[in-house]
Write a protein that holds these residues in place. Structure first.
Motif, mmCIF file in Angstrom:
data_model
loop_
_atom_site.group_PDB
_atom_site.id
_atom_site.type_symbol
_atom_site.label_atom_id
_atom_site.label_comp_id
_atom_site.label_asym_id
_atom_site.label_seq_id
_atom_site.Cartn_x
_atom_site.Cartn_y
_atom_site.Cartn_z
ATOM 1 N N LYS A 137 1.998 4.790 1.031
ATOM 2 C CA LYS A 137 1.802 5.579 2.256
ATOM 3 C C LYS A 137 1.044 6.874 1.994
ATOM 4 N N GLU A 138 1.341 7.515 0.858
ATOM 5 C CA GLU A 138 0.797 8.856 0.630
ATOM 6 C C GLU A 138 -0.712 8.886 0.419
ATOM 7 N N ASN A 139 -1.283 7.818 -0.126
ATOM 8 C CA ASN A 139 -2.738 7.848 -0.355
ATOM 9 C C ASN A 139 -3.434 6.550 0.056
ATOM 10 N N GLU A 140 -2.697 5.634 0.657
ATOM 11 C CA GLU A 140 -3.223 4.362 1.164
ATOM 12 C C GLU A 140 -3.901 3.520 0.094
ATOM 13 N N SER A 141 -3.461 3.660 -1.152
ATOM 14 C CA SER A 141 -4.008 2.824 -2.221
ATOM 15 C C SER A 141 -3.154 1.569 -2.386
ATOM 16 N N ILE B 161 0.845 -1.186 0.000
ATOM 17 C CA ILE B 161 0.000 0.000 0.000
ATOM 18 C C ILE B 161 0.886 1.244 0.000
#
Length: 118
Positions: free
Chosen positions: A18-22, A16
């Motif tokens: 970190k910056e947008n949890e995608s 995933i």
């Protein structure tokens, strides 16, 4: 994948950003046949939009650290198709060196075998 987790208590993880949890991929350590031998194999797959951003290198280094320091393994292997230059560079940045080839895809050039030792 679930069977490997059940048997060995480790395997593939979801990766995933970190910056947008995608979700951008998956990968991990698992036992894989290299011809007749079973080896601890590092593998990963990333979504195209995650390519070229350093995620594979970061993931590979963390997976190797996990294998050595949490699983207490002595060596980790990786297979890469010879035309996948980006993955060759990722394995080499993680400290892995090519030790041979493996005919694992019928009718295709042999895969490159990489290894890192503790």
């Amino acid at each position: 994948m679930q069977e490997h987790w059940d048997q060995h208590h480790f395997g593939a993880w979801t990766i995933i950003a970190k910056e947008n949890e995608s979700i951008i991929g998956f990968g991990g350590l698992s036992y894989k046949k290299y011809g007749e031998d079973e080896k601890l194999n590092l593998g990963y797959r990333f979504a195209v939009e995650a390519w070229g951003k350093g995620y594979a290198t970061e993931f590979t280094k963390k997976a190797v650290d996990f294998g050595f320091n949490h699983l207490d393994k002595e060596e980790i292997f990786g297979l890469v198709r010879p035309d996948n230059i980006a993955s060759v560079k990722v394995l080499e940045k993680a400290g892995m060196t090519q030790i041979g080839t493996l005919n694992d895809v019928p009718g295709q050039p042999e895969s490159l075998v990489y290894r890192i030792q503790k």
